[in-house]
Write an enzyme that holds these catalytic residues in place. Structure first.
Site, PDB file in Angstrom:
ATOM      1  N   LYS A 101       0.814  -1.224   0.000  1.00 32.66           N
ATOM      2  CA  LYS A 101       0.000   0.000   0.000  1.00 32.66           C
ATOM      3  C   LYS A 101       0.843   1.267   0.000  1.00 32.66           C
ATOM      4  O   LYS A 101       2.013   1.263   0.343  1.00 32.66           O
ATOM      5  CB  LYS A 101      -0.979  -0.032   1.180  1.00 32.66           C
ATOM      6  CG  LYS A 101      -2.149  -0.970   0.854  1.00 32.66           C
ATOM      7  CD  LYS A 101      -3.293  -0.901   1.810  1.00 32.66           C
ATOM      8  CE  LYS A 101      -4.404  -1.816   1.274  1.00 32.66           C
ATOM      9  NZ  LYS A 101      -5.459  -2.036   2.251  1.00 32.66           N
ATOM     10  N   ARG A 156      -3.758  -9.956   5.117  1.00 35.13           N
ATOM     11  CA  ARG A 156      -4.137 -10.010   3.695  1.00 35.13           C
ATOM     12  C   ARG A 156      -2.950  -9.508   2.889  1.00 35.13           C
ATOM     13  O   ARG A 156      -2.595  -8.332   2.968  1.00 35.13           O
ATOM     14  CB  ARG A 156      -5.371  -9.137   3.464  1.00 35.13           C
ATOM     15  CG  ARG A 156      -5.890  -9.173   2.027  1.00 35.13           C
ATOM     16  CD  ARG A 156      -7.091  -8.245   1.861  1.00 35.13           C
ATOM     17  NE  ARG A 156      -7.581  -8.225   0.500  1.00 35.13           N
ATOM     18  CZ  ARG A 156      -7.036  -7.508  -0.476  1.00 35.13           C
ATOM     19  NH1 ARG A 156      -5.983  -6.750  -0.254  1.00 35.13           N
ATOM     20  NH2 ARG A 156      -7.534  -7.562  -1.691  1.00 35.13           N
TER      21      ARG A 156
HETATM   22  C1  7PM Z   1      -6.050  -0.261  -5.366  1.00 38.19           C
HETATM   23  C2  7PM Z   1      -6.326   0.256  -4.124  1.00 38.19           C
HETATM   24  C3  7PM Z   1      -5.986  -1.617  -5.583  1.00 38.19           C
HETATM   25  C4  7PM Z   1      -6.528  -0.583  -3.077  1.00 38.19           C
HETATM   26  C5  7PM Z   1      -6.164  -2.450  -4.523  1.00 38.19           C
HETATM   27  C6  7PM Z   1      -6.449  -1.918  -3.288  1.00 38.19           C
HETATM   28  C7  7PM Z   1      -8.159  -4.482   1.536  1.00 38.19           C
HETATM   29  C8  7PM Z   1      -9.215  -5.273   1.100  1.00 38.19           C
HETATM   30  C9  7PM Z   1      -8.310  -4.265  -0.587  1.00 38.19           C
HETATM   31  C10 7PM Z   1      -7.871  -4.416   2.933  1.00 38.19           C
HETATM   32  C11 7PM Z   1      -9.676  -5.941   3.240  1.00 38.19           C
HETATM   33  C12 7PM Z   1      -5.369  -3.652  -2.017  1.00 38.19           C
HETATM   34  C13 7PM Z   1      -6.588  -2.787  -2.110  1.00 38.19           C
HETATM   35  N1  7PM Z   1      -7.623  -3.876   0.474  1.00 38.19           N
HETATM   36  N2  7PM Z   1      -9.966  -6.017   1.943  1.00 38.19           N
HETATM   37  N3  7PM Z   1      -9.299  -5.137  -0.228  1.00 38.19           N
HETATM   38  N4  7PM Z   1      -8.674  -5.183   3.734  1.00 38.19           N
HETATM   39  N5  7PM Z   1     -10.400  -6.641   4.117  1.00 38.19           N
HETATM   40  O1  7PM Z   1      -4.287  -3.039  -1.766  1.00 38.19           O
HETATM   41  O2  7PM Z   1      -6.984  -3.706   3.420  1.00 38.19           O
HETATM   42  O3  7PM Z   1      -5.408  -4.845  -2.226  1.00 38.19           O
HETATM   43  S1  7PM Z   1      -8.080  -3.742  -2.212  1.00 38.19           S
END
Ligand code: 7PM
Length: 290
Positions: free
Chosen positions: A232, A266
């Site tokens: 992130k 995750r």
């Molecule tokens: C762009 C921005 C692409 C953010 C992907 C993401 C989480 C999640 C995601 C989390 C839970 C990523 C995120 N992040 N579900 N889904 N917790 N529970 O970095 O932090 O994968 S999508």
């Protein structure tokens, strides 16, 4: 001799997902499987499914305890995916992997996608909207699946414009506590629920690191804490590294989250996270993580 868990660290817990009791005595790794047509191939159904399955099998080999399967990007500004398209992406992947011994989670906010994924064999619903979409709570309540409730301020398209809190930890905790109560009233018991601060979802870099530092305050709500820091931008902000170069930072973040009480991680980089957790587990010694 039986020792008390270290201060600020919850005792070994469990998470009940579809009648299966997952032990959290060791932290669990939830590997991310994105089922989205990639920009390099022709984006056809077949190649998308094949690529997702190959990736899933690799994550299992690397030591994933759970797979989180998602067909829609929550990236700010990402194109929205229809319910039918999302089902067509995730259901074949879930159907192919169900029964393989690794519990499957579906990353969605759409009630019909939840229902289709559960019918195909998913054990967990991971919803960044924490089941606030009309019909989502009912979709989960008619199953005995596990649930991940994540905090988000705002909506993905605009959430990073100007995140604001008086007290980020108190507000995230109050939101999650309220969602646990709402789920309980609908018959979804807390033993099925994991709580997630939602790193990067309507938070500044400082908000994110405050939540990481204060993670034990979310553990105090009584449900296992899931942390998603993998790759992130909060990690990019402190390392200066692009998204593809954040593995080390992600593993350190994961281990720090575990040290502050997280019990499900995750992550994209399962093998590297497994190594990091081995070091943390070795430090625990005999006892609660054996
Ligand atoms: C762009 C921005 C692409 C953010 C992907 C993401 C989480 C999640 C995601 C989390 C839970 C990523 C995120 N992040 N579900 N889904 N917790 N529970 O970095 O932090 O994968 S999508």
């Amino acid at each position: 001799m039986k020792r008390d868990p270290a201060p600020g660290r919850p005792a070994a817990a469990t998470w009940t997902v579809r009648g299966r009791t997952l032990s959290l005595a060791r932290p669990l790794i939830m590997g991310v499987v994105n089922v989205t047509p990639d920009s390099f191939s022709d984006g056809g159904r077949h190649s998308t499914l094949g690529a997702a399955l190959a990736h899933a099998l690799r994550l299992i080999e690397e030591g994933a305890d759970i797979l989180d399967i998602g067909g829609e990007s929550t990236r700010p500004g990402a194109a929205e995916v229809s319910q039918t398209e999302e089902i067509d992406r995730v259901v074949p992947v879930i159907a192919a992997l169900a029964g393989g011994g690794v519990p499957l989670s579906v990353d969605t906010s759409k009630p019909e996608v939840m229902r289709a994924a559960l019918a195909a064999g998913a054990a967990i619903v991971n919803d960044v909207y924490a089941l606030r979409t009309p019909g989502a709570l009912e979709a989960v309540a008619t199953s005995d699946c596990g649930v991940v409730l994540m905090h988000m301020q705002g909506v993905p398209r605009t959430m990073q414009v100007a995140p604001h809190y008086e007290d980020v930890v108190a507000e995230v905790a109050a939101f999650l506590r309220e969602r646990v109560a709402v789920l309980g009233a609908a018959g979804v018991t807390p033993d099925r629920v994991a709580l997630d601060p939602g790193f990067g979802f309507g938070k500044t870099v400082e908000h994110n690191f405050t939540l990481l530092r204060e993670l034990p305050r979310l553990g105090a709500l009584g449900c296992p804490v899931l942390a998603g820091l993998s790759r992130k931008s909060m990690l990019g902000a402190v390392t200066g590294r692009a998204v593809g170069e954040r593995v080390t930072a992600s593993v350190v973040g994961a281990v720090l989250a575990v040290e502050r009480g997280a019990r499900v991680l995750r992550v994209h980089d399962v093998g590297a996270t497994r190594d990091g957790l081995r070091v943390w587990e070795a430090m625990q010694g005999e006892g609660e993580t054996k």
